[in-house]
Design an enzyme around this catalytic site. Structure first.
Site, short mmCIF file in Angstrom:
data_model
loop_
_atom_site.label_atom_id
_atom_site.label_comp_id
_atom_site.label_asym_id
_atom_site.label_seq_id
_atom_site.Cartn_x
_atom_site.Cartn_y
_atom_site.Cartn_z
N HIS A 274 -0.46 0.72 -9.67
CA HIS A 274 -1.16 -0.14 -8.70
C HIS A 274 -1.79 -1.34 -9.39
CE1 HIS A 274 -3.43 -0.08 -4.60
NE2 HIS A 274 -3.17 -1.32 -4.98
N ARG B 288 0.86 -1.18 0.00
CA ARG B 288 0.00 0.00 0.00
C ARG B 288 0.90 1.23 0.00
NH1 ARG B 288 -3.51 -2.75 -1.50
NH2 ARG B 288 -5.63 -3.00 -0.69
N GLU C 257 -2.81 8.23 -3.99
CA GLU C 257 -3.30 7.81 -5.31
C GLU C 257 -4.69 8.40 -5.54
OE1 GLU C 257 -3.47 3.56 -5.62
OE2 GLU C 257 -1.37 3.30 -5.08
#
Length: 331
Positions: free
Chosen positions: A244, A203, A227
């Protein structure tokens, strides 16, 4: 029965309709009015499941087709009797192959062999344990940090600071919670070897992006703080930068959807246990030697080309994720 589902979850449409009314909505737009009379939600990380969304609703179950659950207020759900289920482990091989692609690319550019390097793994769960097993067969010396497993197993793991000191390459595979947020920050970076490389596929908030940018370290990032708004300086200095998608394999996505369906089947007594999308070939794990990996991985996943795309068009971060062509697992 009513189910609200993120419309970007693959392979799902048509599966639950014989047993429920299903509303498919963009994950970001799912709102209080949509879930008020819903019995279950099937979501991804785009949907924040907290009091603001759930208060006053009839939701009894949230199935997230992701391994992470930091988008879900689990304490709120516990207090209100809402069951929460993740798809833990669904994309472990997808992330393994992403890390493999990164390691092969770095070894070519920097002219090293696995036997030259110590790989540090932070978080040795579904993903980290696969990375550890394959990395050892490829010739890396491996050191690992996993405090929960160390507490249970009493041996085999080192403190984070010691792993950081020893590693030439440090890869993170941890969930995001209060103990892991910014666990990789300025103090840790000071302990790392000059010229060492950090890889983060867990993450974004596990790593302090500003401290990383200022550290002088090399790094590969698939996940980012804030993000989809990327720090342009951090992006520019990244050895490999991706949007991602480390776990975006066809089999990983199919398994995540199947796990969510199985959760609903078990909870509501639907005859769908064991369902798996016929469009996706199941994963067939196998060992793969380093030399074979080096000659085959680019055909399966060209990580360099993907990095070029993101660096050229960072504003397309979300579009790249939403319209991603899933990779196929081959080991």
């Amino acid at each position: 029965m009513k189910i609200v589902a993120d419309n970007a979850i693959p392979f799902l449409k048509g599966v639950l309709e014989p047993y429920a009314r299903v509303e498919y909505l963009p994950g970001k737009t799912i709102a209080t009015a949509d879930v008020r009379d819903a019995d279950a939600l099937i979501v991804r990380t785009r949907t924040r499941c907290d009091a603001a969304l759930l208060e006053g609703s009839s939701v009894k179950l949230i199935a997230t087709a992701t391994i992470g659950f930091d988008h879900i207020d689990t304490e709120y759900c516990r207090r209100h009797g809402i069951e929460v289920a993740t798809a833990a482990g669904c994309n472990a091989r997808g992330v393994l192959q992403y890390v493999a692609a990164a390691l092969v690319r770095l070894s070519r550019v920097q002219a090293w062999e696995p036997t030259d390097k110590t790989l540090g793994i932070v978080g040795v769960g579904h993903v980290g344990s696969l990375v550890e097993a394959y990395a050892r067969t490829w010739g890396f010396r491996v050191v690992a940090c996993d405090p929960p497993r160390e507490e249970r197993e009493h041996g085999g793991f080192l403190p984070l600071e010691e792993v950081a000191c020893q590693a030439d390459i440090l890869t993170f595979h941890t969930p995001l919670d209060d103990t892991t947020r910014h666990m990789a920050g300025a103090k840790l970076f000071e302990r790392m070897k000059p010229g060492s490389i950090l890889i983060n596929t867990s993450r974004g908030e596990v790593v302090d992006g500003q401290a990383l940018r200022e550290s002088g370290l090399q790094y590969v990032l698939d996940v980012w703080e804030h993000e989809p708004r990327l720090d342009p300086q951090l992006l520019d200095r990244t050895l490999l930068a991706t949007p991602h998608v480390a776990g975006y394999s066809e089999q990983g996505k199919a398994t995540a959807t199947a796990m969510s369906v199985a959760t609903l089947a078990g909870f509501f007594g639907l005859p769908l246990r064991g369902w798996y999308p016929s469009e996706a070939a199941p994963s067939v794990p196998r060992p793969i030697p380093w030399q074979e990996l080096c000659t085959t991985i680019r055909d399966a996943y060209d990580i360099e080309a993907e990095s070029h795309r993101l660096k050229a068009r960072p504003a397309d971060f979300e579009a790249m994720r939403d319209h991603y062509r899933y990779r196929r697992e081959y080991f």
